[in-house]
Motif scaffolding. Structure first.
Motif, short mmCIF file in Angstrom:
data_model
loop_
_atom_site.label_atom_id
_atom_site.label_comp_id
_atom_site.label_asym_id
_atom_site.label_seq_id
_atom_site.Cartn_x
_atom_site.Cartn_y
_atom_site.Cartn_z
N MET A 168 26.61 -21.28 -22.71
CA MET A 168 27.50 -22.44 -23.81
C MET A 168 28.75 -21.93 -23.77
O MET A 168 29.47 -23.24 -23.78
N ASN A 169 29.45 -21.14 -23.75
CA ASN A 169 30.96 -20.96 -23.81
C ASN A 169 31.21 -21.93 -22.68
O ASN A 169 32.50 -22.55 -22.46
N GLN A 170 30.82 -21.27 -21.58
CA GLN A 170 31.19 -22.17 -20.12
C GLN A 170 31.45 -23.35 -20.52
O GLN A 170 31.95 -24.04 -19.76
N ALA A 171 29.99 -23.84 -20.11
CA ALA A 171 29.60 -25.41 -20.11
C ALA A 171 30.26 -25.80 -21.33
O ALA A 171 30.71 -27.14 -21.25
N VAL A 172 30.82 -25.19 -22.76
CA VAL A 172 31.47 -26.17 -23.69
C VAL A 172 32.61 -26.14 -23.03
O VAL A 172 33.02 -27.61 -22.94
N ASN A 173 32.99 -25.04 -22.54
CA ASN A 173 34.42 -25.28 -21.98
C ASN A 173 35.17 -26.26 -20.92
O ASN A 173 35.84 -26.78 -20.52
N VAL A 204 24.13 -30.73 -22.04
CA VAL A 204 22.61 -30.85 -22.73
C VAL A 204 21.79 -30.53 -21.51
O VAL A 204 21.10 -29.31 -22.15
N ASN A 205 22.18 -30.78 -20.53
CA ASN A 205 21.48 -29.53 -19.03
C ASN A 205 21.18 -28.16 -19.48
O ASN A 205 21.20 -27.44 -19.24
N ALA A 206 22.90 -27.45 -19.46
CA ALA A 206 23.70 -26.69 -19.05
C ALA A 206 22.64 -25.43 -20.48
O ALA A 206 22.70 -24.61 -20.33
N LEU A 207 22.71 -26.31 -21.69
CA LEU A 207 22.21 -25.47 -23.18
C LEU A 207 20.78 -25.41 -22.39
O LEU A 207 19.71 -24.47 -23.06
N VAL A 208 20.11 -26.27 -22.15
CA VAL A 208 18.31 -26.57 -22.07
C VAL A 208 18.00 -24.59 -21.05
O VAL A 208 17.84 -24.01 -21.65
N ASN A 209 19.02 -24.86 -19.88
CA ASN A 209 18.85 -24.13 -19.12
C ASN A 209 18.97 -22.74 -19.52
O ASN A 209 18.60 -21.55 -19.23
N ALA A 210 20.01 -22.72 -20.17
CA ALA A 210 21.32 -21.22 -21.22
C ALA A 210 19.91 -20.84 -21.89
O ALA A 210 20.00 -19.93 -22.67
N SER A 211 19.07 -21.78 -22.51
CA SER A 211 17.90 -21.30 -23.70
C SER A 211 16.97 -20.72 -23.09
O SER A 211 16.14 -19.81 -23.12
N SER A 212 16.83 -20.18 -21.33
CA SER A 212 16.09 -19.10 -20.62
C SER A 212 16.81 -17.68 -21.17
O SER A 212 15.76 -17.08 -20.70
#
Ligand code: GAL
Length: 437
Positions: free
Chosen positions: A410-415, A427-435
């Protein structure tokens, strides 16, 4: 030959000194057990070191820890303390150092760890921590912490650490004069926030100070928007799988996050959180979204007065909600100086320890029976808000809500989002991270 004689003499002398030292140590031990006094205070700790690992170094971070260590040294002059703090807000660097030490079976005596996922999914799950249920019983701690905190530091019925504090994560700290001089109301809703930001910008002030050299302060803004838009139950649902990360309210939150980012300082990527807070202190910026360690920084390091020089308000649309961040310390398995470390944990868990640490740190005590008079207006207000909160919510950016693997992604995607502002991508990065759950 002469040299050999000299060596012999030194050898005999050394043996003598050692023998007398051992004798002295034995007799002081027996004196203690004879008179029934606390042998740990006077002799057992001799030559032992308690190594305290945290990320509390530098401005706004270390005052509380140093005061707690001083208190411990006063009570246990024979136990040495090694302050093994690794700089970097929110454990940016410390967590990596800790991970490699834990994996190499070289744990510090005790270490800072957030209650919730950071403790349980990492170190408890890896079987690296000792249960502290007996410690809680023996030291009469069972009813001294709010149940919500005990739950955060428990796993499958056992307690694994001791909370030293409660920080609040959903706070905007603001420069009072900037708002007064420009005749602008401090915002409580997102619409008000955006409108006030327009006015501030027109007045030549940066509306929102951000220091995302380490990306977590940006993540902290987003988590507060998520809490506001989803409400506490569905916010928590994100981490149980009940609410999807591509829920329309998450999309809305990310869009809003993008709008807020239109009002930040240009040099945000080269600043850490203290540098951003400093912009507010100096009136170059109006607001910063930060946990209340910023209050410690304003009061102790910059000598500012709460409600005069700076004000505080909950982040928009989260009134009555409390984003909880709790710093806790436990007992890793395989440490050598367990008894001495427990002595440190006793001080940290005590009313005196918590009331020494927290007024400097900007946090409120984790204990329910602390002395309110030791805290300033901000502290008293926050204690009140904690006790009367409609709901508590665990912080993502500070380790409680989600496992480390999720947070890193999440930190990487937010950055990336801060510069590119691509809503779908985040949003896609968060969905993927939730795995990672
Ligand atoms: C948090 C921690 C706080 C404070 C802050 C900034 O994760 O819980 O105590 O140190 O980071 O470093």
């Amino acid at each position: 030959m002469k040299g050999e004689h000299k060596l012999k003499k030194i050898w005999v002398l050394t043996v003598l000194i050692l023998t007398s030292l051992i004798f002295a140590a034995c007799s002081s031990d027996s004196a203690n057990s004879d008179d029934g006094s606390d042998s740990e205070d006077s002799s057992e700790g001799e030559g032992t070191t308690v190594e305290i690992f945290s990320w509390w170094t530098g401005a706004g971070e270390e005052d509380g820890l140093l005061a707690l260590i001083d208190l411990f040294k006063e009570k246990h002059p024979d136990i040495d303390v090694e302050n093994a703090a690794v700089a970097g807000g929110a454990g940016t660097n410390a967590k990596a150092v800790l991970a490699s030490r834990m994996q190499g079976d070289d744990p510090p005596s005790t270490f800072q760890v957030h209650g919730g996922a950071e403790l349980n999914d990492s170190w408890v799950a890896a079987d690296k921590m000792q249960p502290l249920d007996d410690f809680y019983e023996e030291n009469d701690l069972m009813d001294k912490f709010p149940q919500d905190l005990i739950d955060l530091v428990s796993d499958e019925g056992n307690i694994y650490s001791i909370p030293v504090n409660i920080h609040r994560g959903n706070v905007i700290f603001y420069n009072k004069k900037v708002f007064e001089e420009n005749n602008i109301e401090v915002p409580t809703t997102f619409d008000e926030f955006l409108a006030a930001s327009e006015e501030l910008e027109a007045a030549g002030v940066t509306p929102l100070a951000l220091g995302d050299k380490n990306s977590w302060p940006a993540t902290q803004i987003l988590e507060n928007i998520l809490l506001a838009k989803l409400g506490p139950d569905d916010y928590k649902g994100l981490f149980t799988g009940d609410v999807a990360f591509d829920d329309s309210r998450v999309v809305e939150s990310v869009e809003l996050f993008g709008e807020m980012l239109n009002y930040i300082n240009d040099d945000h990527a080269s600043r850490v959180w203290q540098d951003a807070a400093q912009l507010v202190a100096e009136g170059d910026a109006a607001m910063t979204v930060m946990g209340d360690w910023a209050k410690g920084y304003f009061s102790n390091d910059l000598n500012l007065t709460v409600n005069e020089d700076f004000g505080y308000i909950t982040t928009p649309e989260t009134e009555g909600l409390f984003m909880v961040i709790t710093d806790t310390f436990g007992l890793p398995k395989g440490i050598e100086n367990e008894e001495e470390t427990k002595e440190f944990l006793k001080v940290l868990a005590s009313v005196e320890g918590q009331d020494t640490f927290n007024p400097l740190k900007g946090s409120i005590p984790a204990r329910v029976d602390a002395d309110e008079s030791k805290y300033d207006e901000y502290g008293k207000d926050t204690m009140d808000d904690f006790q009367n909160a409609e709901a508590l919510a665990p912080s993502i950016a500070h380790g409680s809500a989600a496992p480390e693997g999720f947070l890193t992604k999440m930190n990487q995607a937010v950055n990336i989002f801060v510069t590119q502002q691509d809503v779908d991508q985040l949003v896609n990065a968060l969905v993927n991270a939730s795995s990672e759950f």
